[in-house]
Design a protein around this motif. Structure first.
Motif: not given
Ligand code: FE
Ligand code: BEZ
Length: 289
Positions: A157, A191, A212, A215, A217
């Protein structure tokens, strides 16, 4: 009360708490104390283990700051976040399911018009996202506030990249008069959750990986509807069955379609391969007046 032993201690603490003003706080703390004491009795906690526990929580506190929320990570990896989400957001069939919030949402992300590129310079293959926002009654919702945030192609991110001083791969769009939303972004990647701290060491000790599945969000707000916090996952992802934070719901998994270079949904031409993904959200009526 005196001469307290390993059994009578639980009742003694409850009695000591009895004069609390807020009955909900007393109820919650007493339940926590009962379970904590039962836990210590069940595993016959040693003094060494008790001290390790204190040290672990101290480390969780020390690594936590505005950019790093290790306590939430701990809650996520212990399944508590998913439990709390599930028991507070059981929705009627047909409504989009909720899942964990995660630590990477940023207040005040940039507003975009439908069709704009929210990647804002983040690297990755283009991905065109679109769909509808509806209420449970099937009617389209106009002007729903749709916040999106996602990782880049390397699984980071923007807030995890100290060299980046602007918002990337996150933003807010509003559903159009026909309920549709669409924007351009980039292909999200699987990630690892931050695992260089005490939670990472815990996962390692438990033989667990920190991954994870890929995806996007979403947080969707609309007047008269319950705010929806959820993800869209990618069909076929290696980690759908073993998400480190237990957030996957099969209803949230969708096919991300790969396209060869050529004409894109925004009417332009891409000289690299690109992806499209489509997801319709259904919001539950608000229980608040
Ligand atoms: Fe996430
Ligand atoms: C996330 O999806 O952003 C996330 C959720 C829980 C823990 C870490 C990251």
């Amino acid at each position: 009360v005196i001469d307290i032993d390993q059994w009578s201690i639980t009742r003694a603490v409850e009695l000591a708490n009895a004069r609390g003003q807020d009955s909900r706080i007393v109820h919650v703390v007493n339940a926590l104390v009962r379970h904590l004491h039962d836990f210590a009795r069940e595993v016959r906690l040693t003094e060494q283990e008790w001290f390790e526990g204190v040290r672990f929580l101290t480390q969780v506190g020390h690594i936590t700051d505005e950019r790093r929320q290790e306590f939430i990570l701990l809650s996520d990896t212990l399944g508590l976040s998913t439990l709390v989400t599930a028991q507070n957001h059981s929705k009627p069939t047909g409504c989009t399911e909720a899942t964990v919030f995660g630590p990477f949402y940023v207040e005040g992300s940039p507003q975009y018009l439908n069709g704009e590129d929210i990647a804002n310079g983040a690297q990755g293959e283009p991905c065109f996202v679109s769909g509808m926002v509806r209420g449970h009654d099937g009617r389209v919702i106009v002007g729903a506030e749709i916040s999106v945030w996602q990782s880049d192609s390397e699984g980071y991110y923007d807030v995890q990249r100290p060299e980046i001083d602007r918002h990337q791969a996150r933003g807010v769009v509003h559903s159009l008069p026909d309920g549709r939303y669409h924007f351009k972004s980039l292909l999200a990647a699987p990630y690892r959750i931050p695992h260089d701290g005490p939670v990472g060491r815990m996962l390692e000790a438990l033989g667990r990986h920190p991954w994870r599945p890929a995806h996007l969000h979403f947080m969707i707000k609309a007047e008269g509807f319950e705010t929806l916090i959820t993800h869209i996952f990618r069909e076929g992802d290696l980690y759908l069955e073993s998400d480190a934070v237990f957030g996957v719901r099969s209803s949230l998994v969708t096919h991300w379609v790969r396209h060869e270079p050529g004409r894109t949904p925004d009417g332009k031409t891409s000289d690299e391969a690109f992806y499209t993904l489509q997801y319709d959200f259904v919001l539950d009526r608000s229980t608040k007046e």
